[in-house]
Design an enzyme around this catalytic site. Structure first.
Site, PDB file in Angstrom:
ATOM      1  N   CYS A 161     -42.230  28.773  65.168  1.00  0.00           N
ATOM      2  CA  CYS A 161     -41.129  29.875  66.355  1.00  0.00           C
ATOM      3  C   CYS A 161     -39.663  29.250  66.295  1.00  0.00           C
ATOM      4  O   CYS A 161     -39.216  28.531  66.230  1.00  0.00           O
ATOM      5  CB  CYS A 161     -40.751  28.985  68.319  1.00  0.00           C
TER       6      CYS A 161
ATOM      7  N   CYS B  20     -36.839  29.427  69.030  1.00  0.00           N
ATOM      8  CA  CYS B  20     -37.349  27.820  69.695  1.00  0.00           C
ATOM      9  C   CYS B  20     -36.532  27.129  68.852  1.00  0.00           C
ATOM     10  O   CYS B  20     -35.626  26.149  68.898  1.00  0.00           O
ATOM     11  CB  CYS B  20     -38.609  27.303  70.324  1.00  0.00           C
ATOM     12  N   ASP B  21     -37.233  26.941  67.909  1.00  0.00           N
ATOM     13  CA  ASP B  21     -36.683  26.079  66.611  1.00  0.00           C
ATOM     14  C   ASP B  21     -35.030  25.940  65.654  1.00  0.00           C
ATOM     15  O   ASP B  21     -34.638  25.485  64.645  1.00  0.00           O
ATOM     16  CB  ASP B  21     -37.535  25.070  66.335  1.00  0.00           C
TER      17      ASP B  21
END
Lengths: 313, 313
Positions: free
Chosen positions: B136, B139-140
């Site tokens: 992701c 997300c990261d």
């Protein structure tokens, strides 16, 4: 010119801001100054105990939660102005935002200005707000304060009936105060309410005031047919007389529904103007929870970032 | 018979559980036992650092967040079984739920079983999962680990291109590894990617393995036209080869889309069977964030509670 401006400072606005800044966008948030009559942080700042925001098993107060979320925005690099946006020009991109002290331009815009629960405005209301008075039975009904206690709901629509049904699981007795001699709620809902032993409807009745020592102890009611005034002992008062979405400053530039909420494509935060997104209670008259607002704030940021990628200025 | 059973233990499942139990419903949650290949808590348990869940300015790990949210469920009175639901009978209410060791009936059901990001399954993948490998980018991608470092994205669809564009704001160089000599992504998206100086597409290339000492340091690639193998130094590897929603156990009883996601009425969690609701990634292939999942979990609980009120058994 900013990449993205967010108007509003509740869970929707700040979640949108956190995601936007973290995505590398130049992000500004206007948190307002008593906009809509509430402090920066939005409606949650008028809430005492929150037990249902996931991540906080011990609960916390609304103001505490909003202080933390705001801190997270700042940490991610969001620029925050404590000014209320007075007007917006959406006629062309970049969109123009105006407060009492500055004008700014932005490539994309997220409106997350929330909605305000209507109150009666009786004389001692402010004194007992969140000391027995609430505008959200789903949020507050399960609090220890209200367990096995007499409670009162003000309103006659479906929401009022739903709140009364919900509260009947916790309170000892639920009075529904309604100024007319019939309900606006749907027949099916009325039937369930009337069949509930714990619920009593006080017809033709209005509330004149509230009272108590430290916390709410009674409401002062009046039967408008007989003109008789009487005190009803209750530990909780729940307003269910509707909400007012904070959309006046848009001056009709976005499509709204009859009640003034911003219309979005279902399941998205897309508004009637490309590049403008709406998140939180300003576009939600169904769920209205801090966590659902935060979710739509994230959606708005992802949609806005994608739009900006595809439509740079 | 239970009022409500929730299948799934990520942010959607537990938020639904917290709201349901708090509404006075007799609530059971099946968190599964390595269901879909992940621990109770869902996909977040495979994530290290979370900086974008509102309420946690200092960030926290996925497992930490899920431990806290689970604790909140337990505190609100949710009954939790660490068993995987193997089959469900939705042919009539009450619905029947079966695990390897018990059968239960419920008046309403919430499915929140999530989706699993596909991985390549190369030999050393597990060793470097979340030590440079992620599924992701949103997300990261912004984590310090990846800043100004060479990164690689695996995939050729729109999602892969979006992730490459997103990562180009953080990494020094983004390689897109694609096994064919043309992309599946839309023309518009391809154009933007090809115009981005930081992004280089490695055509006709597959990944054979990953390597490094403590954290990811390189990927081992192979050009399938020339059969030449080569190491590419990268600090981050992002899979963008799709997700698999965990819906096999439903055995076709709910309407799914072509990719196997549960179909819900847009803007709601209502499925094709009255009394059955779906929340989180099992019905979301667009946003897929912890906070959006939690939001839909709340929506599912409110909708389920209302349905139960109107359709008691």
């Amino acid at each position: 010119m900013k990449d993205i401006i967010i108007v509003g400072s509740g869970p929707a606005g700040h979640t949108a801001a956190i995601y936007s800044a973290r995505a590398g966008l130049n992000t500004t948030l206007f948190e307002g100054w008593m906009a809509g009559g509430v402090a920066p942080g939005g409606q949650l700042t008028t809430t005492n105990e929150i037990e249902n925001f996931p991540g906080f098993p011990e609960g916390m107060t609304g103001p505490e939660l909003m202080v933390i979320i705001r801190k997270q925005s700042v940490k991610q690099g969001v620029e925050i102005f404590t000014e209320t946006v007075e007007s917006i020009d959406l006629s062309s991109r970049p969109f123009k935002i105006k407060t009492s002290s500055r004008e700014m331009e932005t490539a994309v815009l997220i409106v997350a200005t929330g909605a305000i629960a209507r109150r009666m405005g009786v004389p001692n209301e402010e004194k007992f707000w969140q000391k027995g008075i609430s505008a959200c039975a789903v949020c507050d009904g399960a609090l220890p304060l209200f367990r096995n206690q007499p409670l009162v709901v003000i309103g006659g629509g479906d929401t009022a009936m739903e709140e009364a049904m919900h509260l009947s699981k916790f309170g000892s007795k639920i009075y529904v105060v309604h100024r007319r001699d019939e309900l606006r709620a749907s027949k099916a809902m009325q039937k369930r309410v009337l069949a509930n032993d714990k619920i009593e409807i006080l017809w033709n009745t209005v509330m004149l005031d509230v009272g108590g020592s430290d916390v709410l102890e009674y409401v002062l009611l009046k039967n408008i047919k007989t003109d008789k005034e009487f005190k009803q002992e209750v530990k909780g008062l729940f307003y269910a007389i509707g909400h007012t979405p904070n959309t006046a400053f848009l001056d009709g530039q976005l499509d709204l529904d009859d009640a003034g909420y911003i219309l979005t494509n279902p399941g998205t935060t897309v508004t009637s103007i490309p590049g403008v997104y709406a998140a939180g209670d300003v576009q939600d008259k169904v769920y209205r929870q801090a966590i659902t607002s935060a979710g739509t704030g994230c959606m708005a940021s992802l949609e806005a970032a994608k739009y900006l990628e595809e439509n740079p200025l």
